[in-house]
Design a protein around this motif. Structure first.
Motif, mmCIF file in Angstrom:
data_model
loop_
_atom_site.group_PDB
_atom_site.id
_atom_site.type_symbol
_atom_site.label_atom_id
_atom_site.label_comp_id
_atom_site.label_asym_id
_atom_site.label_seq_id
_atom_site.Cartn_x
_atom_site.Cartn_y
_atom_site.Cartn_z
ATOM 1 N N PHE A 212 12.559 2.218 -0.206
ATOM 2 C CA PHE A 212 12.756 1.204 1.191
ATOM 3 C C PHE A 212 11.813 0.417 1.240
ATOM 4 C CE2 PHE A 212 15.323 5.480 2.500
ATOM 5 C CZ PHE A 212 16.474 4.901 2.361
ATOM 6 N N CYS A 213 10.545 0.742 0.852
ATOM 7 C CA CYS A 213 9.254 -0.013 0.805
ATOM 8 C C CYS A 213 9.703 -1.303 -0.065
ATOM 9 C CB CYS A 213 8.179 0.768 0.303
ATOM 10 S SG CYS A 213 7.430 2.020 1.557
ATOM 11 N N TYR A 214 10.237 -1.146 -1.108
ATOM 12 C CA TYR A 214 10.614 -2.247 -1.907
ATOM 13 C C TYR A 214 11.572 -3.059 -1.561
ATOM 14 C CZ TYR A 214 7.613 -0.798 -5.874
ATOM 15 O OH TYR A 214 6.438 -0.633 -6.674
ATOM 16 N N ALA A 215 12.656 -2.555 -0.597
ATOM 17 C CA ALA A 215 13.744 -3.215 -0.030
ATOM 18 C C ALA A 215 12.995 -4.098 0.958
ATOM 19 C CB ALA A 215 14.889 -2.111 0.536
ATOM 20 N N GLY A 216 12.172 -3.361 1.877
ATOM 21 C CA GLY A 216 11.396 -4.344 2.987
ATOM 22 C C GLY A 216 10.625 -5.546 2.296
ATOM 23 N N GLY B 52 12.728 -7.541 -5.701
ATOM 24 C CA GLY B 52 14.293 -7.295 -5.989
ATOM 25 C C GLY B 52 14.672 -6.501 -7.266
ATOM 26 N N SER B 53 13.941 -6.539 -8.065
ATOM 27 C CA SER B 53 14.238 -5.475 -9.419
ATOM 28 C C SER B 53 13.750 -4.312 -9.110
ATOM 29 C CB SER B 53 13.579 -6.343 -10.592
ATOM 30 O OG SER B 53 12.100 -6.383 -10.586
ATOM 31 N N ALA B 54 12.568 -3.962 -8.432
ATOM 32 C CA ALA B 54 11.978 -3.008 -8.125
ATOM 33 C C ALA B 54 12.898 -2.186 -7.165
ATOM 34 C CB ALA B 54 10.521 -2.941 -7.491
ATOM 35 N N PHE B 55 13.455 -2.690 -6.313
ATOM 36 C CA PHE B 55 14.298 -2.160 -5.236
ATOM 37 C C PHE B 55 15.529 -1.666 -6.011
ATOM 38 C CE2 PHE B 55 18.285 -2.740 -2.989
ATOM 39 C CZ PHE B 55 18.226 -1.725 -2.028
ATOM 40 N N VAL B 56 16.311 -2.332 -6.991
ATOM 41 C CA VAL B 56 17.304 -2.094 -7.511
ATOM 42 C C VAL B 56 17.061 -0.905 -8.601
ATOM 43 C CG1 VAL B 56 19.073 -2.762 -9.285
ATOM 44 C CG2 VAL B 56 18.584 -4.225 -7.409
ATOM 45 N N TYR C 92 6.421 0.241 -12.104
ATOM 46 C CA TYR C 92 6.354 -0.472 -11.062
ATOM 47 C C TYR C 92 5.183 -0.111 -10.200
ATOM 48 C CZ TYR C 92 10.555 -3.151 -11.502
ATOM 49 O OH TYR C 92 11.506 -3.940 -12.040
ATOM 50 N N TRP C 93 4.502 1.277 -10.424
ATOM 51 C CA TRP C 93 3.308 1.348 -9.961
ATOM 52 C C TRP C 93 2.271 0.595 -10.342
ATOM 53 C CZ3 TRP C 93 -1.504 3.385 -11.407
ATOM 54 C CH2 TRP C 93 -2.292 3.745 -10.161
ATOM 55 N N VAL C 94 2.055 0.458 -11.658
ATOM 56 C CA VAL C 94 1.109 -0.280 -12.381
ATOM 57 C C VAL C 94 1.307 -1.918 -12.008
ATOM 58 C CG1 VAL C 94 0.397 -1.355 -14.638
ATOM 59 C CG2 VAL C 94 0.968 0.946 -14.469
ATOM 60 N N LEU D 13 0.788 -1.204 -0.018
ATOM 61 C CA LEU D 13 0.014 -0.147 -0.031
ATOM 62 C C LEU D 13 0.823 1.170 0.109
ATOM 63 C CD1 LEU D 13 -2.916 -0.719 2.367
ATOM 64 C CD2 LEU D 13 -3.174 -0.287 0.053
ATOM 65 N N ALA D 14 1.929 1.343 0.836
ATOM 66 C CA ALA D 14 2.895 2.453 0.745
ATOM 67 C C ALA D 14 3.459 2.575 -0.478
ATOM 68 C CB ALA D 14 3.924 2.215 1.907
ATOM 69 N N GLU D 15 3.860 1.507 -1.076
ATOM 70 C CA GLU D 15 4.554 1.579 -2.355
ATOM 71 C C GLU D 15 3.666 2.129 -3.578
ATOM 72 O OE1 GLU D 15 6.999 -2.537 -1.614
ATOM 73 O OE2 GLU D 15 5.518 -2.541 -3.109
ATOM 74 N N ILE D 16 2.230 1.959 -3.336
ATOM 75 C CA ILE D 16 1.462 2.402 -4.311
ATOM 76 C C ILE D 16 1.323 4.008 -4.179
ATOM 77 C CG2 ILE D 16 -1.195 2.515 -5.063
ATOM 78 C CD1 ILE D 16 -0.885 -0.770 -4.539
ATOM 79 N N VAL D 17 0.687 4.393 -2.841
ATOM 80 C CA VAL D 17 0.710 5.968 -2.561
ATOM 81 C C VAL D 17 1.837 6.433 -2.869
ATOM 82 C CG1 VAL D 17 0.177 7.484 -0.771
ATOM 83 C CG2 VAL D 17 -1.200 5.170 -0.782
ATOM 84 N N LEU D 18 3.175 6.094 -2.240
ATOM 85 C CA LEU D 18 4.199 6.797 -2.622
ATOM 86 C C LEU D 18 4.752 6.742 -3.920
ATOM 87 C CD1 LEU D 18 6.255 5.874 0.675
ATOM 88 C CD2 LEU D 18 5.154 7.743 0.306
ATOM 89 N N GLY D 19 4.553 5.650 -4.664
ATOM 90 C CA GLY D 19 4.881 5.653 -5.968
ATOM 91 C C GLY D 19 4.093 6.543 -6.876
ATOM 92 N N LEU D 20 2.863 6.686 -6.495
ATOM 93 C CA LEU D 20 1.905 7.586 -7.266
ATOM 94 C C LEU D 20 2.326 9.099 -7.058
ATOM 95 C CD1 LEU D 20 -0.816 8.016 -8.568
ATOM 96 C CD2 LEU D 20 -1.989 8.290 -6.667
ATOM 97 N N LEU D 21 2.806 9.204 -5.713
ATOM 98 C CA LEU D 21 3.152 10.696 -5.563
ATOM 99 C C LEU D 21 4.504 10.972 -6.495
ATOM 100 C CD1 LEU D 21 2.696 10.888 -1.527
ATOM 101 C CD2 LEU D 21 1.869 12.432 -3.519
ATOM 102 N N VAL D 22 5.428 9.994 -6.606
ATOM 103 C CA VAL D 22 6.682 10.073 -7.298
ATOM 104 C C VAL D 22 6.269 10.331 -8.812
ATOM 105 C CG1 VAL D 22 8.538 9.028 -8.330
ATOM 106 C CG2 VAL D 22 8.033 8.535 -5.985
#
Length: 173
Positions: free
Chosen positions: A154-158, A113-117, A80-82, A46-55
């Motif tokens: 950081f969210c994708y790393a988690g 892993g790929s999203a993090f990198v 990665y958001w989609v 959920l954080a990835e979606i919200v923060l990614g949308l902001l990016v």
């Protein structure tokens, strides 16, 4: 010559697909996992979606197309958001249980892993482009997008960590 009329059949045959049957059964086709969003991977997603949308919205609201490096950041952010929205739907509807041929733990590990990198690279590129000299009009939006890009990283790393733990426990069995 007079044609003989055949008697008409009064039998009606109906069929139903397994989808309709399981859909009408209630708990079959459209299951919903309410607890997923309460797990650490669900909260991170959920954080990835919200923060990614902001990016990507902060960058999309500027003249980013004048600077090719922002194209890379936009590609990573939108791509990665989609996919994260797609995976959230798969996990929320428990679709992964209906497609056992797919090694979901491996797919999750590769995805996170790929999203993090790639997000880490995009966040560094984004941060390196934020200067008042480049374009003072868009400075605040680009600075905010850079901050949120690191947060998403950081969210994708988690989630990559949780995916690794899940993948490792599946391969040890």
């Amino acid at each position: 010559p007079e044609q003989q009329q055949r008697p008409r059949s009064h039998t009606v045959t109906t069929t139903s697909s397994s989808f309709t049957a399981s859909f009408s059964a209630g708990s079959g086709a459209l299951a919903y996992d309410r607890e997923f969003l309460r797990t650490p991977p669900g909260l991170l997603m959920l954080a990835e979606i919200v923060l990614g949308l902001l990016v990507w919205t902060l960058i999309a609201g500027t003249e980013y197309f004048l600077y090719p490096a922002f194209g890379w950041v936009m590609f990573v952010a939108v791509f990665y958001w989609v996919l994260t929205v797609f995976f959230l739907i798969i996990y929320m509807t428990v679709t992964y249980t209906r497609i056992p041929q797919v090694p979901w733990t491996t797919v999750g590990l590769c995805f996170n892993g790929s999203a993090f990198v790639l997000y880490l690279i995009a966040a560094v590129v984004d941060a390196s482009l934020v200067t008042k000299e480049l374009d003072s009009h868009n400075y605040n939006s680009w600075a905010a997008s850079s901050f949120f890009a690191f947060m998403v990283t950081f969210c994708y790393a988690g989630n990559a960590y949780f995916s690794f733990i899940s993948w490792q426990s599946r391969t040890l069995q």
